[in-house]
Motif scaffolding. Structure first.
Motif, short mmCIF file in Angstrom:
data_model
loop_
_atom_site.label_atom_id
_atom_site.label_comp_id
_atom_site.label_asym_id
_atom_site.label_seq_id
_atom_site.Cartn_x
_atom_site.Cartn_y
_atom_site.Cartn_z
N SER A 1 -22.42 6.13 -6.18
CA SER A 1 -22.55 5.00 -7.10
C SER A 1 -21.54 3.89 -6.82
N HIS A 2 -21.97 2.68 -7.06
CA HIS A 2 -21.05 1.54 -6.99
C HIS A 2 -19.94 1.66 -8.03
N LYS A 3 -20.19 2.47 -9.06
CA LYS A 3 -19.17 2.63 -10.11
C LYS A 3 -18.18 3.75 -9.77
N SER A 4 -18.31 4.34 -8.60
CA SER A 4 -17.44 5.47 -8.23
C SER A 4 -15.96 5.13 -8.37
N LYS A 5 -15.27 5.90 -9.22
CA LYS A 5 -13.84 5.70 -9.45
C LYS A 5 -13.05 6.06 -8.19
#
Ligand code: AR6
Length: 231
Positions: free
Chosen positions: A81-85
């Motif tokens: 995901s582009h939201k990967s922390k």
């Protein structure tokens, strides 16, 4: 826009997630797309519940140590995901350490479909495996064994029956494996990281002294395994 363009077009511009660096060289534009490339997931940070800050420190430390010993080969940290922390932590820390973004970058996509869906050719992919080296269990392990087919299971068994945390095993893929035919992946490197999840075997019960040591060993084994293929 992936895989095209020259150095001059790209110079001075930050690469975005999911984008490949492209360089020019004397004699014309030469894409780096055929440089040996290892795509790897963040070991232990999902199902195995390892702390993301600590994991990102270790990834960047180990990448910094190995990236210049691998010739023109590249290392790519992948997540779904582009939201990967973990991707954003690693990007920040890698740029603080001035790691060459042509040789190491983060990338968003399914590690089993990087070439067919994202246009990124990685000849080697790493798996966050379990100690039995068995399919299933969810996460990237389930995805890789499913994409690799029976051929990956058989080839894995030929290399090792099991693996202790901190270790990696290099598995050459037979040509019938869809990962090789479709994605151009010639090797899978299984890596077993430290486990902080009480529901899974060998839980370290939040012992991060040991956990960090095991994760460091895991990345060392992974990058040494990749280096043995590249050489
Ligand atoms: N492509 C790219 N990255 C992925 C994918 C994918 N298809 N799937 C997951 N990730 P995890 P672990 C990312 O849980 O924590 C299994 O059951 C994910 O977002 O796969 O080492 C095994 O059998 C995360 O950043 O591995 C083991 O028992 C990273 O991959 C156990 O899980 C690792 O997440 C290993 O747990």
């Amino acid at each position: 826009s992936k895989g095209t363009g020259s150095l001059s077009e790209n110079a001075g511009r930050e690469l975005k997630e999911g984008e490949e660096p492209v360089v020019g060289s004397a004699g014309g534009d030469v894409s780096l797309k055929d440089a040996p490339t290892l795509a790897f997931p963040s070991i232990s940070t999902a199902d195995f519940q390892f702390d993301l800050e600590k994991a990102s420190d270790i990834i960047v430390e180990k990448v910094a140590k190995f990236v210049n010993k691998l010739g023109n080969a590249r290392l790519v940290l992948v997540d779904l995901s582009h939201k990967s922390k973990i991707l954003s932590l690693v990007r920040t820390k890698a740029s603080e350490k001035n790691i060459d973004s042509n040789k190491f970058f983060t990338f968003v996509g399914d590690i089993t479909r990087l070439h067919s869906e994202r246009g990124l050719h990685c000849n080697v992919i790493a798996n966050a495996a379990n100690w039995r080296l068995k399919p299933g269990g969810g996460g990237v392990n389930a995805a890789i064994f499913s994409a690799g087919g029976q051929a990956l299971e058989v080839a894995t068994k030929e290399q090792a029956k099991s693996l202790l945390p901190g270790n990696a095993v290099v598995v050459p893929l037979p040509s019938i494996s869809p990962l090789l035919c479709r994605e151009g992946v010639t090797h899978v490197i299984h890596v077993v990281g430290p486990n902080m999840n009480p529901q899974r075997p060998n839980c370290l019960n939040n012992d991060y002294i040991k956990g960090c040591r095991v994760l460091q060993e895991a990345y060392t084994s992974l990058f040494e395994g990749f280096s043995s293929i590249v050489r």
